[in-house]
Design an enzyme around this catalytic site. Structure first.
Site, PDB file in Angstrom:
ATOM      1  N   ASP A  36       0.849  -1.182   0.000  1.00 34.75           N
ATOM      2  CA  ASP A  36       0.000   0.000   0.000  1.00 34.75           C
ATOM      3  C   ASP A  36       0.888   1.237   0.000  1.00 34.75           C
ATOM      4  O   ASP A  36       2.012   1.205   0.511  1.00 34.75           O
ATOM      5  CB  ASP A  36      -0.912   0.017   1.232  1.00 34.75           C
ATOM      6  CG  ASP A  36      -2.112   0.938   1.055  1.00 34.75           C
ATOM      7  OD1 ASP A  36      -3.205   0.435   0.740  1.00 34.75           O
ATOM      8  OD2 ASP A  36      -1.952   2.166   1.208  1.00 34.75           O
ATOM      9  N   VAL A  64       2.699   1.705  -6.394  1.00 31.47           N
ATOM     10  CA  VAL A  64       2.658   0.618  -7.378  1.00 31.47           C
ATOM     11  C   VAL A  64       2.453   1.110  -8.813  1.00 31.47           C
ATOM     12  O   VAL A  64       2.281   0.312  -9.719  1.00 31.47           O
ATOM     13  CB  VAL A  64       1.593  -0.437  -7.013  1.00 31.47           C
ATOM     14  CG1 VAL A  64       1.965  -1.128  -5.719  1.00 31.47           C
ATOM     15  CG2 VAL A  64       0.205   0.198  -6.921  1.00 31.47           C
ATOM     16  N   SER A 141     -13.860  -1.518 -12.167  1.00 30.04           N
ATOM     17  CA  SER A 141     -15.056  -0.954 -11.540  1.00 30.04           C
ATOM     18  C   SER A 141     -16.217  -1.176 -12.497  1.00 30.04           C
ATOM     19  O   SER A 141     -16.015  -1.340 -13.707  1.00 30.04           O
ATOM     20  CB  SER A 141     -14.870   0.543 -11.304  1.00 30.04           C
ATOM     21  OG  SER A 141     -16.092   1.186 -10.979  1.00 30.04           O
ATOM     22  N   TYR A 154     -11.701   8.970 -13.707  1.00 32.83           N
ATOM     23  CA  TYR A 154     -12.047   7.648 -13.170  1.00 32.83           C
ATOM     24  C   TYR A 154     -12.740   6.800 -14.230  1.00 32.83           C
ATOM     25  O   TYR A 154     -12.370   5.647 -14.463  1.00 32.83           O
ATOM     26  CB  TYR A 154     -12.944   7.803 -11.945  1.00 32.83           C
ATOM     27  CG  TYR A 154     -13.179   6.515 -11.185  1.00 32.83           C
ATOM     28  CD1 TYR A 154     -12.229   6.040 -10.283  1.00 32.83           C
ATOM     29  CD2 TYR A 154     -14.356   5.784 -11.344  1.00 32.83           C
ATOM     30  CE1 TYR A 154     -12.438   4.869  -9.578  1.00 32.83           C
ATOM     31  CE2 TYR A 154     -14.576   4.613 -10.641  1.00 32.83           C
ATOM     32  CZ  TYR A 154     -13.614   4.157  -9.759  1.00 32.83           C
ATOM     33  OH  TYR A 154     -13.821   2.996  -9.064  1.00 32.83           O
TER      34      TYR A 154
END
Length: 272
Positions: A36, A64, A141, A154
């Protein structure tokens, strides 16, 4: 693929879906690197896991979206447990509503929500091909199949994440590499409520759009759905079953679906 005995990396593992995935994987017999951006939350998840199942998790703070830091996670996993066999590209961010996002905001969303997946695959797939086995799970998503009211960054990057997962599956699916793509709607995480916290019209509408479209699930339920899909080697993971109906409606009459989404957005903004 059977999870027991496998070595996995879970990004965005400091809470939410990622934390639940790390717990579920170790409960099923895997060993996990919990990664994380916030090292302290990753460590908290790993500590909780190890209290119940000693020496099955290690934690790492990592960005990441950075190739060298992904490489470091792979090296950590190999040093602690052995070759990485499963990678859960779960880290993600939302974005500013409207067209106000600048170049830096677009770059950040692309880096975290898409390029992080690409960079991990570039590092892992060659070794998986040599060994004849590997599993890549992409957290996208429902916005990647439908859209996202509010944040263009997004909506666009989650569509791209679905597209990359599809490409991986088509390209390497007959060579021992399995790929799944997780596309949930509302899950009870900090990410879900970030739009309301912004106080902006489109941001608030984005959160309300998700919470009003279906049940808000707990991360543990989503993690269980992911592991069931991995066991079946099923590509599309839909914890909210109604997403499939919406996706079919979109494909059957795109213009009608777009009109409906505009009406829905207007109602959320109090304009209809």
């Amino acid at each position: 693929m059977k999870v027991a005995g496998k070595v996995a990396i879970v990004t965005g593992g400091g809470g939410g879906i990622g934390g639940a995935l790390a717990e579920a994987l170790t409960a099923a017999g895997a060993r996990v690197v919990v990664a994380d951006l916030d090292a302290s939350t990753a460590q908290a998840v790993a500590d909780k896991i190890n209290a119940e199942r000693p020496e099955t998790a290690v934690a790492a703070g990592a960005d990441v979206s950075d190739t060298d830091q992904i490489r470091g996670l792979i090296a950590l996993a190999e040093g602690e447990f052995g070759p990485v066999e499963m990678y859960f590209a779960n880290a993600g961010i939302t974005g500013a509503p409207g067209l106000e996002a600048d170049e830096a905001a677009w770059d950040l969303s692309l880096d975290v929500n898409l390029r992080a997946h690409i960079r991990a695959a570039q590092l892992l797939v060659p070794g998986w091909l040599e060994r004849g086995e590997g599993y890549f799970v992409s957290t996208a998503s429902a916005a990647g199949l439908l859209t996202q009211i509010g944040s263009a960054t997004y909506a666009v990057t989650k569509h791209a994440a679905v597209g990359f997962a599809e490409w991986l599956n088509v390209t390497y699916g007959d060579r021992g590499i399995r790929v799944s793509c997780l596309c949930p709607m509302g899950v009870n995480t900090k990410l879900l409520y970030s739009g309301e916290e912004s106080g902006e019209g489109l941001g608030v509408a984005a959160t309300r759009a998700v919470t009003s479209a279906g049940d808000v699930l707990e991360p543990a339920q989503v993690a269980a759905d992911v592991l069931a899909a991995v066991d079946e080697e099923r590509f599309l993971i839909l914890p909210h079953a109604n997403v499939l109906d919406m996706y079919r409606q979109k494909g059957s009459d795109y213009d009608r679906w777009l009109r409906g989404m505009r009406r829905y957005q207007a109602s959320l903004l109090g304009q209809g």
